[in-house]
Motif scaffolding. Structure first.
Motif, short mmCIF file in Angstrom:
data_model
loop_
_atom_site.label_atom_id
_atom_site.label_comp_id
_atom_site.label_asym_id
_atom_site.label_seq_id
_atom_site.Cartn_x
_atom_site.Cartn_y
_atom_site.Cartn_z
N HIS A 149 0.71 -1.39 0.01
CA HIS A 149 0.00 -0.09 0.08
C HIS A 149 0.89 1.32 0.05
CE1 HIS A 149 -3.77 -2.17 0.94
NE2 HIS A 149 -3.04 -3.00 1.61
N LEU A 150 2.15 1.19 -0.24
CA LEU A 150 3.05 2.17 -0.26
C LEU A 150 2.72 3.49 -0.85
CD1 LEU A 150 5.56 3.02 1.51
CD2 LEU A 150 7.12 2.15 -0.33
N GLU A 151 2.09 3.34 -2.08
CA GLU A 151 1.72 4.39 -2.90
C GLU A 151 0.44 5.31 -2.53
OE1 GLU A 151 3.97 5.93 -4.88
OE2 GLU A 151 5.28 4.27 -3.91
N GLU A 152 -0.14 4.58 -1.43
CA GLU A 152 -1.39 5.36 -0.86
C GLU A 152 -0.74 6.22 0.23
OE1 GLU A 152 -4.98 3.42 0.20
OE2 GLU A 152 -4.02 1.48 -0.47
N ARG A 153 -0.90 7.55 -0.01
CA ARG A 153 -0.27 8.95 0.87
C ARG A 153 -1.11 8.89 2.10
NH1 ARG A 153 -0.33 13.93 2.53
NH2 ARG A 153 1.91 15.05 2.35
N ARG A 180 10.04 7.19 1.41
CA ARG A 180 8.72 7.44 0.54
C ARG A 180 7.99 8.79 1.12
NH1 ARG A 180 6.17 9.43 -2.59
NH2 ARG A 180 4.71 8.78 -4.16
N TRP A 181 7.57 8.57 2.54
CA TRP A 181 6.87 9.44 3.10
C TRP A 181 7.45 10.20 4.19
CZ3 TRP A 181 3.36 10.49 -0.44
CH2 TRP A 181 2.84 9.33 -1.27
#
Length: 225
Positions: A149-153, A180-181
């Motif tokens: 789910h890493l691309e869910e900010r 990433r975040w």
């Protein structure tokens, strides 16, 4: 001492939840998201702890869609059953619907935070991304399935807690999340293994658990007040 209540999700499914109320006016609401072992004595105890800290705590039984009253042991059989329900039998969309209903209930206490453990740590991450209109803060412990789910900010303020000795969650994955975040506060606890917050497990690490709880309480005090 809390009580078992019934909630209804947006798709009409009803499920149970453990609700624990503070003495006096609540500081806010907290949704407590279970491990793969169900809403067992430990999770009820966590909810009671947040109620003692002044929050209206709601622990939704997220496995009720598959099987009601799930309370599994901390053994190989319990892990196998819990993982199947969490990862094979449920969709994240269903889980978010139930967390949303629990957040609506917890909002009776004010602004809502979400805290979750193991599978619940991953659920916390996704909730911070998808339910930021309902939750004001989140704190996830050793969520092992965040990378898919890493691309869910994460839009809600988020803390993440990991043990340095958790061989099920490689530190390269933890570092990937932090890179990433950068706005997500990622904490790594030296000497702690998976499940370090759970005093019913052999991996319980009181120092790491205590520090993570204090960080979570400070996080909630900042964002739920």
């Amino acid at each position: 001492m809390g009580q078992t209540i019934e909630l209804t999700a947006s798709d009409g499914v009803t499920f149970s939840a453990y609700r624990a109320e503070p003495e006096g006016a609540p500081k806010g609401g907290v949704v407590v998201v279970q491990e793969i072992f169900g809403v067992n004595g430990h999770i009820r105890g966590v909810a009671d702890g947040y109620a003692a800290d002044g929050y209206l705590a709601v622990a939704p039984a997220l496995f009720d869609r598959v099987r009601s009253g799930v309370e599994l042991g901390y053994n190989a059989e319990g892990i196998d059953v819990g993982r199947k329900i969490a990862f094979d039998d449920l969709t994240m969309e269903q889980v978010m619907a139930d967390v949303s209903a629990a957040a609506a209930c917890a909002s009776e206490g004010g602004k809502v935070g979400v805290v979750g453990y193991c599978w619940g740590g991953t659920v916390c991450y996704v909730a911070a991304a998808r339910l930021s209109d309902q939750i004001a803060a989140a704190s996830g412990y050793y969520g092992g399935q965040i990378i898919p789910h890493l691309e869910e900010r994460p839009a809600a303020p988020l803390l993440l807690h990991f043990g340095s000795e958790d061989h099920g969650i490689p530190l390269e994955n933890v570092n990937a999340i932090a890179e990433r975040w950068p706005h997500v506060a990622v904490h790594i606890y030296d000497g702690a293994d998976h499940g370090f917050n759970c005093d019913a497990r052999a991996s319980f690490h009181p120092d790491a658990a205590g520090t993570a709880k204090q960080r979570t309480l400070a996080h909630f005090a900042e964002h739920l007040s």
